[in-house]
Scaffold this active site. Structure first.
Site, short mmCIF file in Angstrom:
data_model
loop_
_atom_site.label_atom_id
_atom_site.label_comp_id
_atom_site.label_asym_id
_atom_site.label_seq_id
_atom_site.Cartn_x
_atom_site.Cartn_y
_atom_site.Cartn_z
CB VAL A 31 -1.10 0.15 1.34
CG1 VAL A 31 -1.76 1.34 1.35
CG2 VAL A 31 -1.87 -1.18 1.35
CG ASP A 134 2.87 -25.15 5.90
OD1 ASP A 134 2.79 -25.23 7.31
OD2 ASP A 134 1.86 -24.96 5.22
O1 F6P Z 1 -0.60 -23.66 5.51
C1 F6P Z 1 -0.67 -23.23 6.81
C2 F6P Z 1 -1.47 -24.45 7.62
O2 F6P Z 1 -1.31 -23.93 8.96
C3 F6P Z 1 -0.64 -25.70 7.45
O3 F6P Z 1 0.51 -25.96 8.46
C4 F6P Z 1 -1.77 -26.42 7.98
O4 F6P Z 1 -1.73 -27.96 7.61
C5 F6P Z 1 -3.23 -25.69 7.77
O5 F6P Z 1 -2.62 -24.50 7.28
C6 F6P Z 1 -4.34 -25.69 8.64
O6 F6P Z 1 -5.33 -25.13 7.88
P1 F6P Z 1 -6.74 -24.55 8.57
O7 F6P Z 1 -6.32 -23.06 9.01
O8 F6P Z 1 -7.56 -24.56 7.76
O9 F6P Z 1 -6.84 -25.37 9.89
#
Ligand code: F6P
Length: 339
Positions: A31, A134
């Protein structure tokens, strides 16, 4: 700076998928950079779902004040089923055109980039910014949020370690990672865990868990830490099996979404800011269909098709180092070869 010569006049920014510490810092950088060079910036709320239904909010420098240190995302995040379909992507493209949005910055992970590709292929200038705890994006050596999430998990594991020591227990801790073990391995190394179970390395329960705990015990260890990446065997089952096989009183903790929250640490603030800035500069030059990425400590950008085809090699040396350091009897170490 006057807007003359800029390839875009109005851009949109959205966050999509699982949030990560640093998303807000990336929004702020985009922004502020846009405003500084004379581009109008529109915030798109609730990710691609918001893009489809036109959930827009104009953003100026004042709206992003103090955002660098904030966890979460001020634009909200979502995973949109509708956007997975051709119709949904076409509707999103139409909304962009109707609203005069001629450049789009999408902040998120793999799923976010697949969505960005759908828009790029329909002629929208899109720039992706890798942001996920991740660290599993093939084209980027680092993703925004990873460092903060690791540190959050490390703090939790250190605390657990204190109480495991007092009670001479074993702790089985599940960390996130979405089919990858980057988070688990780094947390394991940083906390001096006894064992790390990750999807990239096949394990044998008797050899890699039970006998390691026994060896550690014989060497005088009284408490044990087992870090398990999500998606491996259920942690309560791992814990029960450890307790049955070793007799060590074992407890389970799933760290869950706590790893996604909290103020971003320096690395994530700086990376997010650099990437937000770079994304706007690319759009200003008329570039689209690119992903901003890290190559070591350098910010680069890659064609989105190429970026999505890239995979990240698991760092087997890092795992080897972990096992070398954690095996109390190195003769028993079977560190294996890369798969
Ligand atoms: O991709 C990020 C993450 O936190 C992963 O580590 C995990 O598998 C997933 O998202 C969890 O997703 P949600 O927020 O849908 O529970």
């Amino acid at each position: 700076m006057a807007s003359t010569g800029l390839a875009v006049r109005r851009i949109g920014v959205l966050t999509s998928g699982g949030d990560a510490p640093g998303m807000n810092a990336a929004i702020r950088a985009a922004v502020r950079t846009a405003q500084c060079i004379g581009i109008e910036c529109i915030g798109i709320r609730h990710g691609y779902a918001g893009l489809i239904r036109g959930d827009f909010v104009p953003l100026s420098e004042k709206d992003v004040k103090g955002l660098t240190k904030m966890g979460g995302t001020m634009l909200y995040s979502a995973r949109s089923q509708e956007f997975m379909t051709d119709e949904g992507r076409q509707r999103a493209t139409d909304t962009c055109k109707y609203m005069g949005i001629d450049g789009l910055i999408t902040i998120g992970g793999d799923g976010t980039f697949k969505g960005a590709l759908g828009l790029a292929d329909r002629g929208i200038k899109v720039i992706g910014i890798p942001c996920t705890i991740d660290n599993d994006i093939g084209c980027s050596s680092y993703t925004i949020g990873f460092d903060t999430a690791c540190n959050t998990a490390i703090e939790a594991v250190d605390r657990l370690s204190d109480t495991m020591q007092s009670h001479e227990r074993c702790s089985v801790v599940e960390v996130m990672g979405h089919r990858t073990g980057y988070l688990a391995l780094n947390v394991g190394i940083a906390t001096g865990a006894t064992i790390v179970l990750i999807p990239e390395i096949k394990y044998d329960f008797e050899r890699d868990v039970v006998s390691r705990i026994r060896t550690a015990r014989l060497a005088g260890r009284t408490h044990f830490m087992v870090i398990v990446a999500e998606g491996m065997d259920p942690v309560h089952v791992v814990a029960e099996n450890i307790q049955n096989a070793t007799g060590v009183d074992t407890r389970v903790t799933a760290l869950g979404h706590v790893q996604r929250g909290g103020p971003p640490l320096m690395r994530d603030r700086v990376t997010a800011t650099s990437m937000g800035y770079t994304a706007v500069m690319l759009l200003a030059r008329g570039q689209g269909g690119r992903i901003v990425a890290m190559d070591g400590d350098k910010v680069i950008d890659i064609d989105i098709h190429e970026a999505l085809a890239m995979t990240k090699d698991f760092d087997h040396e890092l795992y080897k180092m972990f096992t070398t350091l954690t095996f109390l009897d190195s003769k028993e170490a079977d560190i294996g070869e890369p798969e």
